[in-house]
Design a protein around this motif. Structure first.
Motif, PDB file in Angstrom:
ATOM      1  N   VAL A  49      -1.354  -1.313  -4.284  1.00  0.00           N
ATOM      2  CA  VAL A  49      -2.489  -1.751  -3.974  1.00  0.00           C
ATOM      3  C   VAL A  49      -3.269  -0.580  -3.501  1.00  0.00           C
ATOM      4  O   VAL A  49      -2.356   0.036  -2.737  1.00  0.00           O
ATOM      5  N   GLU A  50      -4.535  -0.538  -3.490  1.00  0.00           N
ATOM      6  CA  GLU A  50      -5.329   0.223  -2.533  1.00  0.00           C
ATOM      7  C   GLU A  50      -5.469   0.120  -1.224  1.00  0.00           C
ATOM      8  O   GLU A  50      -5.369  -1.115  -0.723  1.00  0.00           O
ATOM      9  N   LYS A  51      -5.860   0.994  -0.360  1.00  0.00           N
ATOM     10  CA  LYS A  51      -5.953   0.669   1.104  1.00  0.00           C
ATOM     11  C   LYS A  51      -7.141  -0.389   1.253  1.00  0.00           C
ATOM     12  O   LYS A  51      -7.252  -1.232   2.191  1.00  0.00           O
ATOM     13  N   THR A  52      -8.212  -0.385   0.426  1.00  0.00           N
ATOM     14  CA  THR A  52      -9.236  -1.263   0.782  1.00  0.00           C
ATOM     15  C   THR A  52      -8.525  -2.801   0.723  1.00  0.00           C
ATOM     16  O   THR A  52      -8.897  -3.828   1.393  1.00  0.00           O
ATOM     17  N   HIS A  82     -15.780   0.846  -0.377  1.00  0.00           N
ATOM     18  CA  HIS A  82     -14.124   1.205  -0.068  1.00  0.00           C
ATOM     19  C   HIS A  82     -14.018   1.442   1.405  1.00  0.00           C
ATOM     20  O   HIS A  82     -14.969   1.716   2.146  1.00  0.00           O
ATOM     21  N   HIS A 119       1.994   2.381  -3.189  1.00  0.00           N
ATOM     22  CA  HIS A 119       0.945   2.454  -4.151  1.00  0.00           C
ATOM     23  C   HIS A 119       0.811   1.380  -5.104  1.00  0.00           C
ATOM     24  O   HIS A 119       0.245   1.692  -6.351  1.00  0.00           O
ATOM     25  N   TRP A 138       0.829  -1.119   0.054  1.00  0.00           N
ATOM     26  CA  TRP A 138      -0.009   0.062   0.055  1.00  0.00           C
ATOM     27  C   TRP A 138       0.845   1.325   0.050  1.00  0.00           C
ATOM     28  O   TRP A 138       0.489   2.035  -0.622  1.00  0.00           O
ATOM     29  N   SER A 164      -5.397  -3.987   0.691  1.00  0.00           N
ATOM     30  CA  SER A 164      -4.492  -4.199   1.695  1.00  0.00           C
ATOM     31  C   SER A 164      -5.147  -4.497   3.116  1.00  0.00           C
ATOM     32  O   SER A 164      -4.844  -5.267   3.829  1.00  0.00           O
ATOM     33  N   TYR A 193     -14.142   8.543   0.239  1.00  0.00           N
ATOM     34  CA  TYR A 193     -15.091   7.439   0.593  1.00  0.00           C
ATOM     35  C   TYR A 193     -15.786   7.748   1.916  1.00  0.00           C
ATOM     36  O   TYR A 193     -17.012   7.443   2.017  1.00  0.00           O
TER      37      TYR A 193
END
Length: 208
Positions: free
Chosen positions: A59-62, A143, A57, A54, A64, A149
Motif C-alpha cells: 500500500v502507499e504511505k497515504t 497524498h 510496498h 507499507w 497506511s 508530493y
C-alpha cells in the motif's frame, strides 16, 4: 500580498522538520504518546499492521497513514492532547535552529498539518507545507506530503524561485533542494554540508 507575488529579494529559508530541526520523528513520538494513553493501546497493533503493508510496498504511505490515524475519532479534546504532546517533546527541538530562525521561515514536512501547527505557534512561524489531513477522521486530502508530493504542495502557494536556503536530512527532499538557491544536508545531529557536496562524498545518501 499573495505568496506568489513575493519579491525575489525577499526569499525565505525552508526547513524539513524531523531530524532536521527536531530530533527523531514527530509522528512516531506522537504515536507512542497516544498508545500509552488508557484505551488506546490496541491501536499500536493496528499501526504495526499497516506499517508492515507499507514496508512491503503493498500500500502507499497515504493509505497506511489514513488507517494508522483512525484513533483520532476517539480523542475527546484534540487541541488539549496536542498541547500536552508538545509540552512533552518540545525539548527535542534542536538548539541550532533557534540561533538562525527568522519569522518568515517555512517548515516543509510530511507530518500532518494539525500535528505541526501547535509547534509552529510556539516557534512564532506561520509558513507551513504539510500533509493535509482531516484531524477528525485521518482522511488525507491528496497524498502524504513526502518526495514529489511535498514539492507539489509547496507549489500550490509558492513559486519555484521562492526558496533562498533549504535544509533537510533526507535525500527524498531533493525535489525542494533542486529549486532552492542554496541547499544543505543536515547530518550527525546539527552538522550541515552543502547538498551537492554531501551527495558527492556520501553516495549512500541517495539510497535513503
Amino acid at each position: 500580498m499573495d505568496s506568489k507575488d513575493r519579491e525575489r529579494d525577499n526569499k525565505m529559508n525552508v526547513y524539513d522538520f524531523d531530524e532536521t530541526i527536531f530530533t527523531g520523528d514527530s509522528e512516531d513520538r506522537f504515536f507512542d504518546f497516544i498508545f500509552q494513553k488508557k484505551g488506546f493501546k490496541h491501536y499500536k497493533y493496528f499501526w504495526k499492521f499497516w506499517n508492515r503493508l507499507w514496508k512491503m510496498h503493498l500500500v502507499e504511505k497515504t493509505v497506511s497513514r489514513e488507517h494508522q490515524y483512525k484513533f483520532l475519532k476517539d480523542i475527546d479534546d484534540l487541541d488539549a492532547t496536542l498541547e500536552e504532546y508538545w509540552d512533552n517533546v518540545e525539548k527535542y527541538m534542536k538548539p541550532w535552529y533557534n540561533k538562525v530562525k527568522k519569522d518568515d521561515d517555512m517548515i516543509a514536512s510530511g507530518t500532518p498539518r494539525f500535528l505541526l501547527e501547535p509547534m509552529l505557534k510556539r516557534l512564532g512561524l506561520k509558513n507551513l507545507v504539510a500533509t493535509e489531513m482531516d484531524p477528525k477522521t485521518g482522511k488525507i486530502d491528496g497524498h502524504f506530503a513526502i518526495d514529489k508530493y511535498k514539492l507539489e504542495n509547496f507549489l500550490k502557494d509558492w513559486t519555484e524561485d521562492a526558496i533562498d536556503k533549504f535544509y533537510s536530512d533526507a535525500y527524498s527532499d531533493h525535489y525542494l533542494a533542486d529549486i532552492a538557491k542554496e541547499a544543505y544536508v543536515i547530518h550527525d545531529g546539527e552538522q550541515f554540508t552543502e547538498w551537492k557536496e554531501y551527495c558527492d562524498t556520501h553516495p549512500e545518501f541517495s539510497d535513503k
